[in-house]
Design a protein around this motif. Structure first.
Motif, PDB file in Angstrom:
ATOM      1  N   LYS A 162       0.836  -1.203   0.000  1.00  0.00           N
ATOM      2  CA  LYS A 162       0.000   0.000   0.000  1.00  0.00           C
ATOM      3  C   LYS A 162       0.872   1.255   0.000  1.00  0.00           C
ATOM      4  N   LEU A 163       2.209   1.055   0.139  1.00  0.00           N
ATOM      5  CA  LEU A 163       3.122   2.204   0.224  1.00  0.00           C
ATOM      6  C   LEU A 163       3.523   2.692  -1.159  1.00  0.00           C
ATOM      7  N   GLY A 164       3.906   3.957  -1.230  1.00  0.00           N
ATOM      8  CA  GLY A 164       4.438   4.517  -2.467  1.00  0.00           C
ATOM      9  C   GLY A 164       5.948   4.276  -2.522  1.00  0.00           C
ATOM     10  N   PRO A 165       6.581   4.486  -3.698  1.00  0.00           N
ATOM     11  CA  PRO A 165       8.003   4.155  -3.868  1.00  0.00           C
ATOM     12  C   PRO A 165       8.933   4.920  -2.921  1.00  0.00           C
ATOM     13  N   ASN A 166       8.512   6.099  -2.476  1.00  0.00           N
ATOM     14  CA  ASN A 166       9.399   6.868  -1.602  1.00  0.00           C
ATOM     15  C   ASN A 166       9.020   6.792  -0.128  1.00  0.00           C
ATOM     16  N   ASP A 167       8.010   6.005   0.173  1.00  0.00           N
ATOM     17  CA  ASP A 167       7.580   5.897   1.568  1.00  0.00           C
ATOM     18  C   ASP A 167       8.573   5.062   2.374  1.00  0.00           C
ATOM     19  N   LYS A 168       8.736   5.495   3.619  1.00  0.00           N
ATOM     20  CA  LYS A 168       9.547   4.702   4.553  1.00  0.00           C
ATOM     21  C   LYS A 168       8.646   3.641   5.161  1.00  0.00           C
ATOM     22  N   PHE A 169       9.236   2.526   5.542  1.00  0.00           N
ATOM     23  CA  PHE A 169       8.425   1.545   6.277  1.00  0.00           C
ATOM     24  C   PHE A 169       9.161   1.084   7.521  1.00  0.00           C
ATOM     25  N   GLU A 170       8.352   0.714   8.507  1.00  0.00           N
ATOM     26  CA  GLU A 170       8.915   0.255   9.770  1.00  0.00           C
ATOM     27  C   GLU A 170       9.393  -1.182   9.580  1.00  0.00           C
ATOM     28  N   ILE A 219       6.243   0.550  -5.335  1.00  0.00           N
ATOM     29  CA  ILE A 219       6.395   0.311  -3.896  1.00  0.00           C
ATOM     30  C   ILE A 219       7.855   0.549  -3.514  1.00  0.00           C
ATOM     31  N   PRO A 220       8.135   0.700  -2.214  1.00  0.00           N
ATOM     32  CA  PRO A 220       9.526   0.982  -1.823  1.00  0.00           C
ATOM     33  C   PRO A 220      10.454  -0.202  -2.089  1.00  0.00           C
ATOM     34  N   VAL A 221      11.760   0.066  -2.138  1.00  0.00           N
ATOM     35  CA  VAL A 221      12.735  -1.032  -2.184  1.00  0.00           C
ATOM     36  C   VAL A 221      13.488  -1.144  -0.860  1.00  0.00           C
ATOM     37  N   GLY A 222      13.474  -0.055  -0.077  1.00  0.00           N
ATOM     38  CA  GLY A 222      14.208  -0.091   1.193  1.00  0.00           C
ATOM     39  C   GLY A 222      15.680  -0.305   0.947  1.00  0.00           C
ATOM     40  N   GLU A 223      16.287  -1.157   1.731  1.00  0.00           N
ATOM     41  CA  GLU A 223      17.713  -1.471   1.554  1.00  0.00           C
ATOM     42  C   GLU A 223      17.835  -2.958   1.272  1.00  0.00           C
ATOM     43  N   MET A 231      12.981  -8.337   4.113  1.00  0.00           N
ATOM     44  CA  MET A 231      12.988  -9.596   3.345  1.00  0.00           C
ATOM     45  C   MET A 231      11.697  -9.717   2.538  1.00  0.00           C
ATOM     46  N   MET A 232      10.587  -9.304   3.150  1.00  0.00           N
ATOM     47  CA  MET A 232       9.303  -9.398   2.453  1.00  0.00           C
ATOM     48  C   MET A 232       9.273  -8.474   1.241  1.00  0.00           C
ATOM     49  N   ILE A 233       9.739  -7.243   1.424  1.00  0.00           N
ATOM     50  CA  ILE A 233       9.704  -6.293   0.304  1.00  0.00           C
ATOM     51  C   ILE A 233      10.655  -6.765  -0.802  1.00  0.00           C
ATOM     52  N   ASP A 234      11.794  -7.378  -0.423  1.00  0.00           N
ATOM     53  CA  ASP A 234      12.713  -7.931  -1.438  1.00  0.00           C
ATOM     54  C   ASP A 234      11.999  -9.017  -2.255  1.00  0.00           C
ATOM     55  N   ILE A 235      11.292  -9.905  -1.563  1.00  0.00           N
ATOM     56  CA  ILE A 235      10.587 -11.001  -2.252  1.00  0.00           C
ATOM     57  C   ILE A 235       9.512 -10.429  -3.193  1.00  0.00           C
ATOM     58  N   ILE A 236       8.807  -9.414  -2.714  1.00  0.00           N
ATOM     59  CA  ILE A 236       7.745  -8.822  -3.544  1.00  0.00           C
ATOM     60  C   ILE A 236       8.357  -8.170  -4.795  1.00  0.00           C
TER      61      ILE A 236
END
Ligand code: NDP
Length: 336
Positions: free
Chosen positions: A220-228, A285-289, A269-274
């Motif tokens: 549900k996040l945008g590409p520049n959103d931070k996530f916890e 969606i974000p990529v984080g690190e 790990m979840m965002i990497d898999i997605i």
């Protein structure tokens, strides 16, 4: 054989009911309202499913009438219990319903469950450690561990209340069989965060059940959103359903706690898999690190559930499969 299952409408319970019916069991499920019972009956579309209405598990004698109508039941699965953290009244919303619900179903079995041979309670890893200890790399946990939350402490906030409630309720179950000779054999199932598809595609809502929303919230996040960064243990709901069935089918599980986990995750790990598996979400969606997930989980407590894995004897699903199947179902619903 007939299985009597409390809380049939729940995320985990629907998956259990589906697995039971596929394995040719008859199921009587308790639901809070007729509308919920009719809805589930339609989804399951099987003569093997019947429901009884139990509006509130915490009321004295809550299950008496429902269970007295089903002397054919030989197995009891108690899954109904409040699961959320957001409350201003932790004692009445979380702690008391968990404890009272457990005592009420056990009393009903004593009075009306004359053919019940096995009793399985859905407990949690929350009964094994506190939220704080779970995040402490110097601590280790296994099937014999308990959190040390006191009743007073459990009333401080929703999270502590949920963790306290699960240990108080499970302890109440073990204490009840101690003092009730002749009560059916007891097994506890203690899953970590349960993720995976809803039993039926139509059950996918904008906001999913508490555990799956952790995955859903990421897309549900945008590409520049931070996530916890959330982190903890993970297990597939389809494995949790299977484990509930083996919990009562096997003799070796009697008197045991089945600690269900297939490892630890972090949101990264979840965002990497997605990002790896859903090109259609790339850039949205974000990529984080990427790749830093394994670092995050180093700060978690150590867990050992080798006894459980040996008892159950099947392989649990990987985080990749769980996340991919969960997101696939959500995206399929969105494209409709
Ligand atoms: P859900 O919220 O989807 O299911 C909870 C079920 O319990 C629902 O059927 C709900 O009915 C019912 N229920 C709750 N409170 C009451 C009440 N006072 N009276 C009657 N029925 C009630 O959660 P899950 O499927 O995720 O959880 C099921 C069980 O698994 C719980 O015991 C939970 O503690 C445990 N668990 C879950 C984990 C997870 O990650 N999901 C991890 C470890 C344990 P209704 O929907 O109508 O309100």
């Amino acid at each position: 054989r007939t299985v009597f299952l409390t809380g049939a409408t729940g995320f985990i319970a629907q998956n259990i009911v589906k697995t039971l019916i596929e394995s040719d069991y008859n199921v009587v499920g308790t639901v809070r309202t007729e509308a919920k019972g009719d809805h589930l009956t339609k989804l399951l579309n099987s003569e093997k499913f019947k429901y009884e209405i139990v509006p509130d598990i915490s009321v004295d004698g809550a299950f008496d009438e429902a269970l007295s109508k089903h002397p054919e039941a030989t197995v009891l699965l108690h899954t109904a219990s409040p699961f959320f953290y957001d409350t201003t009244d932790p004692e009445n919303d979380l702690v008391l319903p968990a404890i009272r619900g457990t005592k009420n179903i056990m009393k009903a079995v004593t009075k009306f469950g004359k053919n019940i041979e096995r009793f399985v309670i859905t407990s949690s890893d929350a009964a094994i450690y506190s939220a704080e200890d779970e995040q402490d790399a110097t601590k280790s946990f296994d099937e014999l561990s308990w959190n040390n939350i006191t009743y007073e402490e459990s009333l401080t906030d929703g999270v502590t209340a949920y963790y306290g409630a699960k240990s108080f309720a499970e302890k109440a179950a073990w204490e009840y069989i101690e003092k009730t000779p002749g009560f059916p054999a007891l097994t506890a199932v203690n899953p970590v965060y349960v993720f995976g598809p809803q039993a039926f595609d139509s059950e996918v809502k904008d906001v999913l059940n508490v555990s799956n929303e952790l995955i859903n919230s990421l897309i549900k996040l945008g590409p520049n959103d931070k996530f916890e960064i959330d982190k903890g243990g993970f297990v597939d709901v389809r494995d949790v359903a299977k484990a509930h069935v083996l919990a009562f089918e096997k003799e070796e599980t009697i008197g045991k706690r089945l600690f269900l986990t297939n490892g630890q995750f972090s949101s990264q790990m979840m965002i990497d898999i997605i990002n790896e598996n859903f090109p259609e979400l790339k850039g949205k969606i974000p990529v984080g690190e990427p790749g830093t997930g394994p670092e995050h989980i180093k700060s978690l407590g150590r867990v050992d559930n080798s006894k459980t894995k040996q008892l159950l004897g099947f392989e649990f699903s990987s985080l990749d499969k769980i996340v991919v199947d969960t997101i696939k179902q959500v995206l399929a619903k969105k494209s409709k």
